[in-house]
Design an enzyme around this catalytic site. Structure first.
Site, mmCIF file in Angstrom:
data_model
loop_
_atom_site.group_PDB
_atom_site.id
_atom_site.type_symbol
_atom_site.label_atom_id
_atom_site.label_comp_id
_atom_site.label_asym_id
_atom_site.label_seq_id
_atom_site.Cartn_x
_atom_site.Cartn_y
_atom_site.Cartn_z
ATOM 1 N N THR A 73 40.712 32.304 53.059
ATOM 2 C CA THR A 73 39.984 31.183 53.405
ATOM 3 C C THR A 73 40.957 29.608 53.282
ATOM 4 O O THR A 73 40.770 28.909 54.022
ATOM 5 C CB THR A 73 39.072 30.898 52.161
ATOM 6 O OG1 THR A 73 38.262 32.363 52.232
ATOM 7 C CG2 THR A 73 38.122 29.784 52.332
ATOM 8 N N GLY A 233 38.423 31.325 40.616
ATOM 9 C CA GLY A 233 38.548 30.268 41.733
ATOM 10 C C GLY A 233 40.149 30.260 42.200
ATOM 11 O O GLY A 233 40.583 31.013 43.081
ATOM 12 N N ARG A 234 41.225 29.429 41.480
ATOM 13 C CA ARG A 234 42.365 29.480 41.917
ATOM 14 C C ARG A 234 43.241 28.994 40.484
ATOM 15 O O ARG A 234 42.867 28.346 39.809
ATOM 16 C CB ARG A 234 42.607 28.222 42.879
ATOM 17 C CG ARG A 234 42.312 28.587 44.377
ATOM 18 C CD ARG A 234 43.185 29.672 44.880
ATOM 19 N NE ARG A 234 42.840 30.069 46.413
ATOM 20 C CZ ARG A 234 42.177 31.118 46.366
ATOM 21 N NH1 ARG A 234 41.526 31.739 45.621
ATOM 22 N NH2 ARG A 234 41.957 31.443 47.809
ATOM 23 N N ASP A 257 41.321 35.982 36.615
ATOM 24 C CA ASP A 257 41.858 36.736 37.783
ATOM 25 C C ASP A 257 42.947 35.811 38.785
ATOM 26 O O ASP A 257 43.543 36.757 39.425
ATOM 27 C CB ASP A 257 40.589 37.045 38.603
ATOM 28 C CG ASP A 257 41.112 37.877 39.983
ATOM 29 O OD1 ASP A 257 41.454 39.080 39.468
ATOM 30 O OD2 ASP A 257 40.949 37.621 41.010
ATOM 31 N N GLU A 262 51.741 33.390 41.189
ATOM 32 C CA GLU A 262 51.654 34.877 41.319
ATOM 33 C C GLU A 262 52.705 35.452 42.125
ATOM 34 O O GLU A 262 53.190 34.997 43.053
ATOM 35 C CB GLU A 262 50.106 35.045 41.920
ATOM 36 C CG GLU A 262 48.975 34.348 40.931
ATOM 37 C CD GLU A 262 47.800 34.478 41.662
ATOM 38 O OE1 GLU A 262 46.771 34.257 41.123
ATOM 39 O OE2 GLU A 262 47.721 34.396 43.118
ATOM 40 N N HIS A 284 44.547 39.128 40.500
ATOM 41 C CA HIS A 284 44.024 38.508 41.779
ATOM 42 C C HIS A 284 43.370 39.437 42.636
ATOM 43 O O HIS A 284 43.562 39.611 43.604
ATOM 44 C CB HIS A 284 45.236 37.793 42.419
ATOM 45 C CG HIS A 284 44.500 36.434 43.399
ATOM 46 N ND1 HIS A 284 45.209 35.406 43.475
ATOM 47 C CD2 HIS A 284 43.517 36.546 44.396
ATOM 48 C CE1 HIS A 284 44.520 34.641 44.426
ATOM 49 N NE2 HIS A 284 43.533 35.166 44.719
ATOM 50 N N ALA A 286 39.619 39.842 42.695
ATOM 51 C CA ALA A 286 38.201 39.750 42.617
ATOM 52 C C ALA A 286 37.692 39.778 44.199
ATOM 53 O O ALA A 286 36.664 40.336 44.287
ATOM 54 C CB ALA A 286 37.893 38.382 41.981
ATOM 55 N N TRP A 287 38.491 39.176 45.096
ATOM 56 C CA TRP A 287 38.072 39.222 46.339
ATOM 57 C C TRP A 287 38.115 40.402 47.098
ATOM 58 O O TRP A 287 37.649 40.731 48.165
ATOM 59 C CB TRP A 287 39.151 38.078 47.052
ATOM 60 C CG TRP A 287 40.384 38.737 47.141
ATOM 61 C CD1 TRP A 287 41.576 38.748 46.189
ATOM 62 C CD2 TRP A 287 41.195 39.608 48.296
ATOM 63 N NE1 TRP A 287 42.593 39.453 46.552
ATOM 64 C CE2 TRP A 287 42.599 39.795 47.863
ATOM 65 C CE3 TRP A 287 40.594 39.918 49.545
ATOM 66 C CZ2 TRP A 287 43.285 40.297 48.537
ATOM 67 C CZ3 TRP A 287 41.565 40.569 50.353
ATOM 68 C CH2 TRP A 287 42.645 40.874 50.184
#
Length: 311
Positions: A73, A233-234, A257, A262, A284, A286-287
């Site tokens: 995104t 989120g971030r 997450d 990273e 990271h 979750a997506w």
């Protein structure tokens, strides 16, 4: 057309990328370093990238490049203004991971609230076999029902989390990071008030000028003793050093997450917690349900098809 995917490993080995061959030549690289980017994009018409940087230098050197497909995104890895100046089209993908992130949020929260790791380890270690009673109540289990549940960032994912938390019986509050969100379904609060009254707070916001370093030592000190803070989120929204201190000093609990840097850097403060059981951290992911990644690929295909139609 020649299509090059620069970091296919970020899409997983269990999804099929051969669908891109329908557009012409397709070359896929598992990972690509900064020094390899230009050579790999020579003569490419389309690049698919998640994290590999596409900047002014890359666009100047790769003169055939017409379309940048971001397999995510956020578009912060692309020089958007220079792409517009060069006439390079940039297309991202939104909305593909909502169900995955919402599910992962509650997987982590329930694991933390129900002490799943502790009790699973207890049973598998053979300690339950030795017990004089049928149960073990040495770790407290807490319910979501009746708790004040705060959402920071009430976008599509935030609303999904809010509705499920509501179904659990929580009282839902939210903070609008842009200041523009007016949702009649839930109660809007300013950040300080939300931090003070909520037992569980979940972040589902992008990283921008409104959210960078939003939660620091001052904000963490406003939270209740033993409250839960989650970030899906971030990285960069939470001061990670301050959070590590709060986990150890005021029994704050957390589900994380995303990190500011990273992959996780060596000697990160989360690796040296005294109260390590108070933190659930995932890399990271979750997506990244398989369903979400398959949807992501389909949407990238659509972006390429739309680009061809628009030419």
């Amino acid at each position: 057309m020649k299509i090059v995917c620069l970091d296919a490993l970020t899409l997983g080995n269990d999804v099929d990328l051969s669908i891109f061959k329908r557009f012409g030549e397709f070359i896929s690289y598992a990972v690509t370093s900064k020094d390899e980017t230009i050579a790999r994009l020579k003569n490419a018409d389309v690049v698919i990238t998640n994290k590999v940087i596409i900047d002014k230098n890359v666009m100047d050197e790769c003169e055939n490049l017409k379309l940048v497909c971001v397999s995510a995104t956020g578009t912060n890895n692309v020089d958007m203004s220079y792409a517009a100046q060069k006439g390079v089209v940039v297309k991202n993908v939104a909305g593909y991971s909502t169900n995955s992130v919402v599910q992962h949020t509650f997987a982590c929260l329930l694991g933390l609230c129900n002490e799943i790791k502790f009790y699973d380890d207890y049973a598998k270690s053979g300690e339950w076999v030795k017990s004089e009673i049928f149960t073990n109540l040495s770790k407290g289990i807490g319910e979501i029902s009746g708790k004040n549940f705060g959402i920071i960032g009430l976008g599509e994912i935030g609303r999904g989390v809010a509705r499920i938390a509501s179904a659990f019986g929580a009282n839902i509050f939210y903070y609008s990071t842009s200041g523009k969100n007016q949702n009649g379904e839930f109660t809007r609060l300013e950040l300080n008030e939300l931090l003070k009254i909520c037992d569980i707070i979940s972040i589902h916001a992008p990283l921008n000028e409104n959210t960078k370093a939003l939660i620091g030592e001052r904000e963490l000190n406003l939270m209740k003793e033993g409250a839960v803070l989650m970030n899906f989120g971030r990285g960069g929204i939470i001061d990670e050093n301050a959070l590590a201190r709060a986990i150890d000093s005021k029994n704050l609990r957390a589900c994380i997450d995303v990190l500011q840097s990273e992959p996780m850097r060596p000697n990160h403060p989360f690796l040296h917690l005294k109260n390590s059981a108070n933190l659930i951290i995932t890399p990271h992911v979750a997506w990244a349900s398989k369903e979400a990644r398959e949807k992501l690929i389909k949407l990238i295909v659509k972006n390429i098809e739309d680009f061809i139609k628009e030419r």
